[in-house]
Scaffold this motif. Sequence first.
Motif, PDB file in Angstrom:
ATOM      1  N   GLU A  80       0.832  -1.206   0.000  1.00 37.02           N
ATOM      2  CA  GLU A  80       0.000   0.000   0.000  1.00 37.02           C
ATOM      3  C   GLU A  80       0.866   1.255   0.000  1.00 37.02           C
ATOM      4  O   GLU A  80       0.562   2.240  -0.685  1.00 37.02           O
ATOM      5  CB  GLU A  80      -0.929   0.009   1.212  1.00 37.02           C
ATOM      6  N   ILE A  81       1.958   1.223   0.749  1.00 38.09           N
ATOM      7  CA  ILE A  81       2.857   2.374   0.815  1.00 38.09           C
ATOM      8  C   ILE A  81       3.505   2.619  -0.539  1.00 38.09           C
ATOM      9  O   ILE A  81       3.627   3.769  -0.992  1.00 38.09           O
ATOM     10  CB  ILE A  81       3.921   2.156   1.910  1.00 38.09           C
ATOM     11  N   GLU A  82       3.914   1.551  -1.235  1.00 38.37           N
ATOM     12  CA  GLU A  82       4.515   1.704  -2.565  1.00 38.37           C
ATOM     13  C   GLU A  82       3.525   2.318  -3.550  1.00 38.37           C
ATOM     14  O   GLU A  82       3.888   3.175  -4.360  1.00 38.37           O
ATOM     15  CB  GLU A  82       5.002   0.351  -3.077  1.00 38.37           C
ATOM     16  N   GLU A  83       2.262   1.906  -3.488  1.00 41.56           N
ATOM     17  CA  GLU A  83       1.246   2.468  -4.378  1.00 41.56           C
ATOM     18  C   GLU A  83       1.010   3.945  -4.090  1.00 41.56           C
ATOM     19  O   GLU A  83       0.832   4.757  -5.007  1.00 41.56           O
ATOM     20  CB  GLU A  83      -0.067   1.694  -4.227  1.00 41.56           C
ATOM     21  N   ILE A  84       1.021   4.304  -2.829  1.00 39.51           N
ATOM     22  CA  ILE A  84       0.836   5.714  -2.456  1.00 39.51           C
ATOM     23  C   ILE A  84       2.009   6.552  -2.970  1.00 39.51           C
ATOM     24  O   ILE A  84       1.823   7.641  -3.519  1.00 39.51           O
ATOM     25  CB  ILE A  84       0.688   5.853  -0.925  1.00 39.51           C
ATOM     26  N   LEU A  85       3.237   6.029  -2.836  1.00 42.81           N
ATOM     27  CA  LEU A  85       4.420   6.763  -3.276  1.00 42.81           C
ATOM     28  C   LEU A  85       4.494   6.889  -4.793  1.00 42.81           C
ATOM     29  O   LEU A  85       5.040   7.866  -5.310  1.00 42.81           O
ATOM     30  CB  LEU A  85       5.690   6.097  -2.738  1.00 42.81           C
ATOM     31  N   LYS A  86       3.956   5.920  -5.534  1.00 41.87           N
ATOM     32  CA  LYS A  86       3.965   6.001  -7.003  1.00 41.87           C
ATOM     33  C   LYS A  86       3.161   7.195  -7.488  1.00 41.87           C
ATOM     34  O   LYS A  86       3.512   7.854  -8.458  1.00 41.87           O
ATOM     35  CB  LYS A  86       3.405   4.707  -7.602  1.00 41.87           C
ATOM     36  N   GLY A  87       2.066   7.469  -6.827  1.00 46.08           N
ATOM     37  CA  GLY A  87       1.229   8.598  -7.208  1.00 46.08           C
ATOM     38  C   GLY A  87       1.864   9.943  -6.903  1.00 46.08           C
ATOM     39  O   GLY A  87       1.469  10.964  -7.461  1.00 46.08           O
ATOM     40  N   HIS A  88       2.865   9.975  -6.013  1.00 45.89           N
ATOM     41  CA  HIS A  88       3.490  11.239  -5.608  1.00 45.89           C
ATOM     42  C   HIS A  88       4.910  11.385  -6.147  1.00 45.89           C
ATOM     43  O   HIS A  88       5.693  12.149  -5.593  1.00 45.89           O
ATOM     44  CB  HIS A  88       3.522  11.333  -4.077  1.00 45.89           C
ATOM     45  N   LYS A  89       5.272  10.667  -7.197  1.00 47.74           N
ATOM     46  CA  LYS A  89       6.638  10.749  -7.728  1.00 47.74           C
ATOM     47  C   LYS A  89       6.953  12.138  -8.270  1.00 47.74           C
ATOM     48  O   LYS A  89       8.043  12.656  -8.130  1.00 47.74           O
ATOM     49  CB  LYS A  89       6.849   9.701  -8.826  1.00 47.74           C
ATOM     50  N   ASN A  90       5.964  12.760  -8.928  1.00 47.57           N
ATOM     51  CA  ASN A  90       6.195  14.089  -9.499  1.00 47.57           C
ATOM     52  C   ASN A  90       6.098  15.192  -8.449  1.00 47.57           C
ATOM     53  O   ASN A  90       6.313  16.357  -8.747  1.00 47.57           O
ATOM     54  CB  ASN A  90       5.176  14.359 -10.618  1.00 47.57           C
ATOM     55  N   ASP A  91       5.756  14.820  -7.220  1.00 49.04           N
ATOM     56  CA  ASP A  91       5.581  15.794  -6.151  1.00 49.04           C
ATOM     57  C   ASP A  91       6.864  16.016  -5.345  1.00 49.04           C
ATOM     58  O   ASP A  91       6.850  16.752  -4.377  1.00 49.04           O
ATOM     59  CB  ASP A  91       4.487  15.293  -5.201  1.00 49.04           C
ATOM     60  N   VAL A  92       7.949  15.382  -5.740  1.00 48.96           N
ATOM     61  CA  VAL A  92       9.209  15.476  -4.989  1.00 48.96           C
ATOM     62  C   VAL A  92       9.829  16.847  -5.230  1.00 48.96           C
ATOM     63  O   VAL A  92       9.820  17.350  -6.361  1.00 48.96           O
ATOM     64  CB  VAL A  92      10.173  14.348  -5.449  1.00 48.96           C
ATOM     65  N   PRO A  93      10.377  17.513  -4.208  1.00 54.73           N
ATOM     66  CA  PRO A  93      11.001  18.824  -4.416  1.00 54.73           C
ATOM     67  C   PRO A  93      12.252  18.711  -5.288  1.00 54.73           C
ATOM     68  O   PRO A  93      12.969  17.717  -5.255  1.00 54.73           O
ATOM     69  CB  PRO A  93      11.367  19.286  -3.002  1.00 54.73           C
ATOM     70  N   VAL A  94      12.508  19.753  -6.074  1.00 59.69           N
ATOM     71  CA  VAL A  94      13.655  19.779  -6.969  1.00 59.69           C
ATOM     72  C   VAL A  94      14.906  20.042  -6.136  1.00 59.69           C
ATOM     73  O   VAL A  94      14.982  21.033  -5.409  1.00 59.69           O
ATOM     74  CB  VAL A  94      13.475  20.875  -8.046  1.00 59.69           C
ATOM     75  N   GLU A  95      15.887  19.149  -6.227  1.00 60.64           N
ATOM     76  CA  GLU A  95      17.094  19.272  -5.400  1.00 60.64           C
ATOM     77  C   GLU A  95      18.022  20.366  -5.901  1.00 60.64           C
ATOM     78  O   GLU A  95      18.759  20.968  -5.128  1.00 60.64           O
ATOM     79  CB  GLU A  95      17.837  17.932  -5.371  1.00 60.64           C
ATOM     80  N   THR A  96      18.017  20.632  -7.213  1.00 62.95           N
ATOM     81  CA  THR A  96      18.950  21.605  -7.776  1.00 62.95           C
ATOM     82  C   THR A  96      18.472  23.049  -7.601  1.00 62.95           C
ATOM     83  O   THR A  96      19.248  23.978  -7.797  1.00 62.95           O
ATOM     84  CB  THR A  96      19.150  21.334  -9.281  1.00 62.95           C
TER      85      THR A  96
END
Length: 194
Positions: A80-96
């Motif tokens: 369930e946690i992996e499925e939740i994280l897949k939906g938020h992949k584009n929501d990660v802050p830009v490191e650069t």
Amino acid sequence: MAKLVKSPSKIFSHFRRIILPGRPNNQPQGLLAAKTPLYASSASVTVVKRPHVSHYPRKPTSNEPKHPLMLQHIEHKATEIEEILKGHKNDVPVETMPNPYQKPPQKCILCRHKIEPDYKNVQLLSQFVSPYTGQIFNRAITGLCIPMQRKVARSIITAQRFRLMPLFYKNLRYVNDPKLFNPFRPSRVRKTNN
């Protein structure tokens, strides 16, 4: 029948004042100052022995919230946690991306203008010397960073050894030069513990 207690100070040493029966107007009297015999029936002492903290039974942890307005804690499975994280992949802050709220680092006056102190530049070094005593001003007054303050101090000492600068006063040629800082108003105020 009550037993006579000979040393009341040992039993009642943790009481500050106690009212003894039979005193006029029931006045409080210190136990150590009492010279009359004290009977055990006049005061009662209960001793409670508590178990060590490690012997207390632990409360069972439950999923119930600690506060009525808090949501109940839900245990998720790894899938369930992996499925939740897949939906938020584009929501990660830009490191650069630079931090827009980060303040620029403060630089001292010599670092700002990229000036390297040298023992031959007597006019610059005389700015960091007291005109009355010839002593080197400290960082709280000059506002220099630590490495620059060390370089300035070394350069002043070197110039004084080579007799390019006087030891006990400021060179009279540079007394009227524009000041880099006010020696009577320190740039760094010392923190006092009040």
